[in-house]
Design a protein around this motif. Structure first.
Motif, PDB file in Angstrom:
ATOM      1  N   ALA A  48       2.098  -6.377  -9.438  1.00 48.02           N
ATOM      2  CA  ALA A  48       3.389  -6.981  -9.774  1.00 48.02           C
ATOM      3  C   ALA A  48       4.368  -5.929 -10.259  1.00 48.02           C
ATOM      4  CB  ALA A  48       3.202  -8.063 -10.838  1.00 48.02           C
ATOM      5  N   ILE A  49       3.909  -5.024 -11.109  1.00 50.14           N
ATOM      6  CA  ILE A  49       4.764  -3.938 -11.587  1.00 50.14           C
ATOM      7  C   ILE A  49       5.176  -3.060 -10.417  1.00 50.14           C
ATOM      8  CG2 ILE A  49       4.829  -1.845 -13.019  1.00 50.14           C
ATOM      9  CD1 ILE A  49       2.822  -3.300 -14.888  1.00 50.14           C
ATOM     10  N   ARG A  50       4.231  -2.785  -9.542  1.00 50.57           N
ATOM     11  CA  ARG A  50       4.492  -1.930  -8.388  1.00 50.57           C
ATOM     12  C   ARG A  50       5.600  -2.521  -7.526  1.00 50.57           C
ATOM     13  NH1 ARG A  50      -0.782  -1.061  -6.920  1.00 50.57           N
ATOM     14  NH2 ARG A  50      -0.633  -2.777  -5.468  1.00 50.57           N
ATOM     15  N   ASP A  51       5.559  -3.840  -7.283  1.00 52.78           N
ATOM     16  CA  ASP A  51       6.605  -4.463  -6.470  1.00 52.78           C
ATOM     17  C   ASP A  51       7.987  -4.246  -7.075  1.00 52.78           C
ATOM     18  OD1 ASP A  51       4.761  -5.309  -4.628  1.00 52.78           O
ATOM     19  OD2 ASP A  51       5.053  -7.459  -4.995  1.00 52.78           O
ATOM     20  N   ASN A  52       8.092  -4.342  -8.391  1.00 50.23           N
ATOM     21  CA  ASN A  52       9.392  -4.103  -9.042  1.00 50.23           C
ATOM     22  C   ASN A  52       9.842  -2.667  -8.831  1.00 50.23           C
ATOM     23  OD1 ASN A  52       9.834  -6.684  -9.997  1.00 50.23           O
ATOM     24  ND2 ASN A  52       8.706  -6.316 -11.890  1.00 50.23           N
ATOM     25  N   TYR A  53       8.927  -1.722  -8.960  1.00 53.87           N
ATOM     26  CA  TYR A  53       9.278  -0.331  -8.726  1.00 53.87           C
ATOM     27  C   TYR A  53       9.600  -0.087  -7.253  1.00 53.87           C
ATOM     28  CZ  TYR A  53       8.355   1.498 -13.380  1.00 53.87           C
ATOM     29  OH  TYR A  53       8.425   1.780 -14.712  1.00 53.87           O
ATOM     30  N   PHE A  54       8.880  -0.738  -6.362  1.00 52.42           N
ATOM     31  CA  PHE A  54       9.161  -0.593  -4.933  1.00 52.42           C
ATOM     32  C   PHE A  54      10.579  -1.044  -4.625  1.00 52.42           C
ATOM     33  CE2 PHE A  54       4.471  -1.052  -3.416  1.00 52.42           C
ATOM     34  CZ  PHE A  54       4.187   0.197  -3.910  1.00 52.42           C
ATOM     35  N   ARG A  55      11.008  -2.145  -5.246  1.00 53.05           N
ATOM     36  CA  ARG A  55      12.359  -2.648  -5.008  1.00 53.05           C
ATOM     37  C   ARG A  55      13.412  -1.619  -5.398  1.00 53.05           C
ATOM     38  NH1 ARG A  55      10.197  -7.418  -4.989  1.00 53.05           N
ATOM     39  NH2 ARG A  55       9.761  -8.106  -7.093  1.00 53.05           N
ATOM     40  N   SER A  56      13.202  -0.944  -6.526  1.00 53.29           N
ATOM     41  CA  SER A  56      14.202   0.009  -7.008  1.00 53.29           C
ATOM     42  C   SER A  56      13.966   1.425  -6.483  1.00 53.29           C
ATOM     43  CB  SER A  56      14.228   0.024  -8.534  1.00 53.29           C
ATOM     44  OG  SER A  56      12.990   0.468  -9.040  1.00 53.29           O
ATOM     45  N   GLY A  57      12.810   1.683  -5.917  1.00 52.85           N
ATOM     46  CA  GLY A  57      12.496   3.025  -5.424  1.00 52.85           C
ATOM     47  C   GLY A  57      13.373   3.424  -4.253  1.00 52.85           C
ATOM     48  N   GLU A  58      13.770   4.676  -4.251  1.00 53.16           N
ATOM     49  CA  GLU A  58      14.617   5.180  -3.176  1.00 53.16           C
ATOM     50  C   GLU A  58      13.843   6.045  -2.189  1.00 53.16           C
ATOM     51  OE1 GLU A  58      18.881   5.909  -5.010  1.00 53.16           O
ATOM     52  OE2 GLU A  58      17.296   6.853  -6.194  1.00 53.16           O
ATOM     53  N   GLY A  59      12.675   6.499  -2.582  1.00 46.31           N
ATOM     54  CA  GLY A  59      11.853   7.330  -1.719  1.00 46.31           C
ATOM     55  C   GLY A  59      10.416   7.263  -2.184  1.00 46.31           C
ATOM     56  N   PHE A  60       9.496   7.522  -1.267  1.00 53.67           N
ATOM     57  CA  PHE A  60       8.093   7.302  -1.563  1.00 53.67           C
ATOM     58  C   PHE A  60       7.225   8.426  -1.017  1.00 53.67           C
ATOM     59  CE2 PHE A  60      10.355   3.359  -1.301  1.00 53.67           C
ATOM     60  CZ  PHE A  60       9.951   2.674  -2.433  1.00 53.67           C
ATOM     61  N   LEU A  61       6.336   8.915  -1.866  1.00 51.86           N
ATOM     62  CA  LEU A  61       5.289   9.829  -1.441  1.00 51.86           C
ATOM     63  C   LEU A  61       4.032   8.995  -1.261  1.00 51.86           C
ATOM     64  CD1 LEU A  61       5.760  12.790  -3.964  1.00 51.86           C
ATOM     65  CD2 LEU A  61       6.573  12.662  -1.598  1.00 51.86           C
ATOM     66  N   CYS A  62       3.539   8.908  -0.055  1.00 49.13           N
ATOM     67  CA  CYS A  62       2.291   8.189   0.206  1.00 49.13           C
ATOM     68  C   CYS A  62       1.192   9.238   0.224  1.00 49.13           C
ATOM     69  CB  CYS A  62       2.366   7.435   1.520  1.00 49.13           C
ATOM     70  SG  CYS A  62       3.507   6.047   1.475  1.00 49.13           S
ATOM     71  N   ILE A  92      13.521   4.078   5.211  1.00 49.31           N
ATOM     72  CA  ILE A  92      13.277   4.430   3.816  1.00 49.31           C
ATOM     73  C   ILE A  92      12.657   5.819   3.784  1.00 49.31           C
ATOM     74  CG2 ILE A  92      11.948   3.849   1.740  1.00 49.31           C
ATOM     75  CD1 ILE A  92      11.962   0.930   2.809  1.00 49.31           C
ATOM     76  N   PRO A  93      13.150   6.709   2.932  1.00 50.63           N
ATOM     77  CA  PRO A  93      12.560   8.051   2.864  1.00 50.63           C
ATOM     78  C   PRO A  93      11.096   8.013   2.393  1.00 50.63           C
ATOM     79  CG  PRO A  93      14.757   8.064   1.913  1.00 50.63           C
ATOM     80  CD  PRO A  93      14.385   6.626   2.130  1.00 50.63           C
ATOM     81  N   PHE A  94      10.236   8.496   3.258  1.00 54.79           N
ATOM     82  CA  PHE A  94       8.806   8.612   2.987  1.00 54.79           C
ATOM     83  C   PHE A  94       8.366  10.028   3.295  1.00 54.79           C
ATOM     84  CE2 PHE A  94       8.639   4.011   3.741  1.00 54.79           C
ATOM     85  CZ  PHE A  94       7.636   3.603   2.872  1.00 54.79           C
ATOM     86  N   VAL A  95       7.336  10.484   2.608  1.00 62.56           N
ATOM     87  CA  VAL A  95       6.603  11.690   3.008  1.00 62.56           C
ATOM     88  C   VAL A  95       5.132  11.328   2.902  1.00 62.56           C
ATOM     89  CG1 VAL A  95       6.083  14.110   2.498  1.00 62.56           C
ATOM     90  CG2 VAL A  95       8.409  13.264   2.177  1.00 62.56           C
ATOM     91  N   LEU A  96       4.388  11.585   3.962  1.00 64.69           N
ATOM     92  CA  LEU A  96       2.941  11.387   3.957  1.00 64.69           C
ATOM     93  C   LEU A  96       2.318  12.669   3.442  1.00 64.69           C
ATOM     94  CD1 LEU A  96       0.464   9.648   4.665  1.00 64.69           C
ATOM     95  CD2 LEU A  96       0.575  10.622   6.981  1.00 64.69           C
ATOM     96  N   VAL A  97       1.473  12.536   2.411  1.00 67.27           N
ATOM     97  CA  VAL A  97       0.931  13.709   1.731  1.00 67.27           C
ATOM     98  C   VAL A  97      -0.592  13.646   1.713  1.00 67.27           C
ATOM     99  CG1 VAL A  97       0.892  15.034  -0.427  1.00 67.27           C
ATOM    100  CG2 VAL A  97       2.970  13.783   0.236  1.00 67.27           C
TER     101      VAL A  97
END
Length: 174
Positions: A48-62, A92-97
């Motif tokens: 649930a917390i993650r979903d809130n952060y996902f909504r506001s996140g602008e970029g993601f490191l997977c 959405i800006p992503f980088v696969l790491v």
């Protein structure tokens, strides 16, 4: 010199038990940028917390471990969850790491497999080592540049060319 170092100690047997967040100011290409980082540690307890952060996140490191194929599979699930929460915006800006590059002899995810996924997602792929700090800062700076590029493109699309003047930027990375 760019520095993102959040912690100066490498913990050999780190077992994440909770999500952690960090806030740091860095200089990116001569501009001060504040980054907010949420490390979900893959914990389902924090969905649930993650979903809130996902909504506001602008970029993601997977991030996955090159020594654990299960973690590689899990990043696909995370990305799908992010796309669901963000409204399936493929840009959405992503980088696969792939982390743990220092343990190449224990590799369970081939470079070819990782590059295939990155190509499918149309995102950059970088291998890192938290232990040796190989490419760790680089993935953050690459992602911040992708976020900045996306913001400039969005601003030009909706408002015409962006006006200069604001020096401080904010960037949220998950």
């Amino acid at each position: 010199m760019h520095t993102i170092l959040v912690s100066t100690q490498f913990v050999e047997d780190y077992e994440p038990t909770k999500a952690d967040s960090y806030r740091k100011k860095v200089i990116l290409d001569a501009e001060e940028v504040q980054i907010d980082i949420l490390d979900t540690a893959g914990q389902e307890d924090y969905a649930a917390i993650r979903d809130n952060y996902f909504r506001s996140g602008e970029g993601f490191l997977c991030v996955y471990s090159i020594t654990e194929h299960e973690s590689f599979t899990a990043v696909t699930e995370f990305r799908e969850q992010i796309l669901r929460v963000k409204g399936s915006d493929e840009n959405i800006p992503f980088v696969l790491v792939g982390n743990k590059a220092d343990l190449n002899e224990r590799r369970r995810v081939s470079l070819e497999e990782a590059h295939r996924m990155a190509d499918l997602w149309r995102v950059p792929y970088i291998e890192t080592s938290a232990k040796t700090r190989l490419n760790v800062d680089q993935v953050f700076f690459d992602l911040m540049r992708e976020i900045r590029k996306r913001k400039l493109t969005d601003a030009e699309t909706s408002n015409g060319p962006k006006k200069a003047g604001r020096k401080k930027k904010r960037c949220i990375i998950l």
